[in-house]
Write an enzyme that holds these catalytic residues in place. Structure first.
Site, mmCIF file in Angstrom:
data_model
loop_
_atom_site.group_PDB
_atom_site.id
_atom_site.type_symbol
_atom_site.label_atom_id
_atom_site.label_comp_id
_atom_site.label_asym_id
_atom_site.label_seq_id
_atom_site.Cartn_x
_atom_site.Cartn_y
_atom_site.Cartn_z
ATOM 1 N N HIS A 133 0.799 -1.236 0.000
ATOM 2 C CA HIS A 133 0.000 0.000 0.000
ATOM 3 C C HIS A 133 0.832 1.287 0.000
ATOM 4 O O HIS A 133 0.498 2.248 0.703
ATOM 5 C CB HIS A 133 -0.943 0.013 1.203
ATOM 6 C CG HIS A 133 -2.010 -1.054 1.179
ATOM 7 N ND1 HIS A 133 -2.519 -1.588 0.015
ATOM 8 C CD2 HIS A 133 -2.678 -1.672 2.205
ATOM 9 C CE1 HIS A 133 -3.455 -2.484 0.324
ATOM 10 N NE2 HIS A 133 -3.558 -2.572 1.620
ATOM 11 N N HIS A 208 -9.712 2.087 0.515
ATOM 12 C CA HIS A 208 -9.591 0.950 1.415
ATOM 13 C C HIS A 208 -10.671 0.962 2.501
ATOM 14 O O HIS A 208 -10.409 0.627 3.668
ATOM 15 C CB HIS A 208 -8.178 0.939 2.023
ATOM 16 C CG HIS A 208 -7.701 -0.401 2.453
ATOM 17 N ND1 HIS A 208 -8.304 -1.127 3.462
ATOM 18 C CD2 HIS A 208 -6.671 -1.152 2.017
ATOM 19 C CE1 HIS A 208 -7.649 -2.259 3.623
ATOM 20 N NE2 HIS A 208 -6.654 -2.306 2.761
ATOM 21 N N GLU A 345 -11.568 -3.528 -2.915
ATOM 22 C CA GLU A 345 -10.616 -2.524 -3.378
ATOM 23 C C GLU A 345 -10.403 -2.698 -4.881
ATOM 24 O O GLU A 345 -9.703 -3.615 -5.310
ATOM 25 C CB GLU A 345 -9.284 -2.695 -2.644
ATOM 26 C CG GLU A 345 -9.414 -2.684 -1.135
ATOM 27 C CD GLU A 345 -8.256 -3.392 -0.439
ATOM 28 O OE1 GLU A 345 -7.096 -3.034 -0.698
ATOM 29 O OE2 GLU A 345 -8.513 -4.312 0.345
HETATM 30 C C1 BGC Z 1 -4.532 -6.527 1.937
HETATM 31 C C2 BGC Z 1 -4.373 -7.266 3.235
HETATM 32 C C3 BGC Z 1 -3.883 -6.304 4.259
HETATM 33 C C4 BGC Z 1 -4.870 -5.194 4.393
HETATM 34 C C5 BGC Z 1 -4.374 -4.155 5.344
HETATM 35 C C6 BGC Z 1 -5.536 -5.447 2.139
HETATM 36 O O1 BGC Z 1 -5.670 -4.711 0.980
HETATM 37 O O2 BGC Z 1 -4.907 -7.373 0.890
HETATM 38 O O3 BGC Z 1 -3.478 -8.337 3.097
HETATM 39 O O4 BGC Z 1 -3.687 -6.913 5.485
HETATM 40 O O5 BGC Z 1 -5.075 -4.585 3.151
HETATM 41 O O6 BGC Z 1 -5.392 -3.577 6.015
#
Ligand code: BGC
Length: 381
Positions: A133, A208, A345
Site C-alpha cells: 500500500h 480501502h 478494493e
Molecule cells: C490486503 C491485506 C492487508 C490489508 C491491510 C488489504 O488490501 O490485501 O493483506 O492486510 O489490506 O489492512
C-alpha cells in the site's frame, strides 16, 4: 355511487400523502469542521457531504479517508456502514488503512523491488518481506489539499489532491493524484481519480474502506452475501504475492459468481484460503475494457442493505478483515473483531510491476491515470 367516490378520494389522498413522503427531498449540502491537528501543527478538516435523501459521507483530508458513510436499511433507517476511528490520532497511528486512499501502489510489490527502464528501485519493506500500500507514508498517511467543494447536479462533491515527490518512498517521479468524491442523489459514493507524473513510475491507488452493512460493528460480515463478477483470481504464494497465473474460480471456495454468504466456504480446506487466513485475494473482474461495469454486489439480509460496486479497473481485492483481532479501538470505542469489515478494493493486480503478463500499472510523463469506482447503496426486502 357516493360511497365509491368517497373511497376513491380517500385512496387518492392516501396515495398523495405516501408518495409525497417518499419523494421528500432534502437540500444537498456540505459541512466543514476541524477534525484534528497533526504533530506539525497542520489542521485536518472534515467535510460532511449530505445528499438529497439524507445519506451522508464524512471525509477528511488526511488520507482522503472516508470516516463515516450512512446508508438506509429496508425501513429507511440510516446507519453508519464503515469502520473508522473517532479521532485523528487513530488515523495517524493506525495500520488498518480504514477508509483511506492507498498508494502509490495499492497492495503488494514482492520484496519491495521493481525495475523501471532498467533501473532497480528498492521500496520500503513495510509488510515483511514485501511492500504494501505505498510504503511507510503512503497516500493514506498524507494531508491532501482540498481543491474545491461544490453542489453538482448529481450531488455534493469534494475534490482533493495529493502530491508525492520524486523519490518519495523511493518511487520515481513527481506524482499528482486527484480524487473527486461525489455523494450522488441516487445514494452512490463515486470516486473519480486522475493522476500524472513527470518520470515513468507506477500508480495503482484504491480506496480501502471496510464495510459492514449491518450498521452494528459488533457483528461480523460472515452473513453478508457477496457476488463477484469474476471467473478467475490471481492466486498468491504464502507471502500473498501473486504467482503470475490466473486460476478459475469454478468449483472452488473462491467462486462468488452466484451470490453466497461470505462465511459459507471461508473455512474450507483450500490452500489459497490458508495463505490469506480467509479471503484476501484479487479477483480478475470480467469484461475489462476500461469502462465502468458492475464488479461486485454485497447484500446483508437483516438490514436489507445492498452495496453494488462499479469500476473500470481490471481487478478487485476482496479482503474480509482477517487481520482485525479485537485490539483496534474504532468509532465509539468498539474494538473491531476479526472479520468485522469487508473491503472491495478496485485495483490493478498485485505485484504487476514484476508481472509483465498482467495489465500494466506504469504511468509515463504526458499520460493521465484514470479510475472511476462507485459504491452504490440500495435495499432489498
Ligand atoms: C490486503 C491485506 C492487508 C490489508 C491491510 C488489504 O488490501 O490485501 O493483506 O492486510 O489490506 O489492512
Amino acid at each position: 355511487m357516493k360511497k365509491l367516490l368517497v373511497v376513491s378520494v380517500s385512496v387518492l389522498f392516501l396515495y398523495t400523502v405516501v408518495s409525497c413522503h417518499s419523494i421528500k427531498k432534502e437540500k444537498p449540502m456540505i459541512e466543514k469542521s476541524v477534525f484534528g491537528k497533526l504533530a506539525d501543527g497542520s489542521q485536518v478538516e472534515a467535510y460532511v457531504l449530505k445528499n438529497a435523501n439524507g445519506m451522508s459521507a464524512k471525509i477528511i483530508n488526511y488520507g482522503a479517508s472516508i470516516v463515516t458513510l450512512t446508508a438506509p436499511d429496508k425501513n429507511g433507517k440510516y446507519e453508519d456502514v464503515v469502520l473508522g476511528y473517532d479521532n485523528i490520532e487513530g488515523y495517524v497511528n493506525g495500520t488498518t488503512y480504514f477508509g483511506g486512499i492507498v498508494g502509490r501502489y495499492g497492495n503488494r510489490i514482492a520484496k519491495g523491488k521493481m525495475t523501471i527502464d532498467g533501473k532497480e528501485y528498492q521500496l520500503a519493506v513495510n509488510n515483511a518481506p514485501n511492500h504494501l500500500h505505498g510504503g511507510v507514508v503512503g497516500f493514506n498517511k498524507k494531508l491532501w489539499t482540498v481543491d474545491k467543494t461544490e453542489i453538482t447536479k448529481n450531488g455534493p462533491a469534494i475534490t482533493m489532491t495529493v502530491v508525492s515527490k520524486d523519490g518519495e518512498e523511493n518511487y520515481p517521479g513527481n506524482v499528482k493524484l486527484t480524487v473527486v468524491y461525489t455523494l450522488t442523489n441516487d445514494n452512490a459514493l463515486s470516486m473519480v481519480y486522475t493522476g500524472s507524473t513527470d518520470k515513468t513510475t507506477v500508480l495503482n491507488p484504491t480506496n480501502h474502506s471496510y464495510f459492514n452493512l449491518t450498521g452494528d460493528m459488533n457483528n461480523t460480515i460472515l452473513d453478508h452475501e457477496l457476488m463477484i463478477n469474476a471467473d478467475k483470481i490471481t492466486p498468491v504464494d504464502r507471502g500473498l504475492i501473486t504467482t503470475g497465473k490466473l486460476e478459475d474460480v469454478a468449483g472452488t471456495p473462491m467462486d462468488f459468481r452466484t451470490a453466497k454468504k461470505i462465511g459459507k466456504d471461508i473455512g474450507a480446506d483450500f490452500e489459497q484460503l490458508k495463505y490469506g487466513g480467509g479471503y484476501d485475494h484479487n479477483w480478475v473482474t470480467n469484461n475489462y475494457d476500461k469502462k465502468v461495469r458492475l464488479i461486485a454486489t454485497v447484500y446483508e439480509p437483516k438490514s436489507g442493505r445492498v452495496m453494488e460496486t462499479y469500476s473500470d479497473e481490471p481487478g478487485v481485492q476482496f479482503y474480509c478483515g482477517n487481520f482485525l483481532n479485537g485490539t483496534v479501538a474504532g468509532k465509539g470505542g468498539i474494538k473491531y473483531a476479526k472479520r468485522t469489515g469487508l473491503c472491495l478494493e478496485a485495483q490493478h493486480y498485485p505485484d504487476s510491476p514484476n508481472k509483465p503478463e498482467f495489465p500494466t500499472t506504469l504511468l509515463k510523463p504526458g499520460e493521465t491515470y484514470h479510475q472511476t469506482t462507485i459504491y452504490k447503496f440500495t435495499t432489498k426486502k
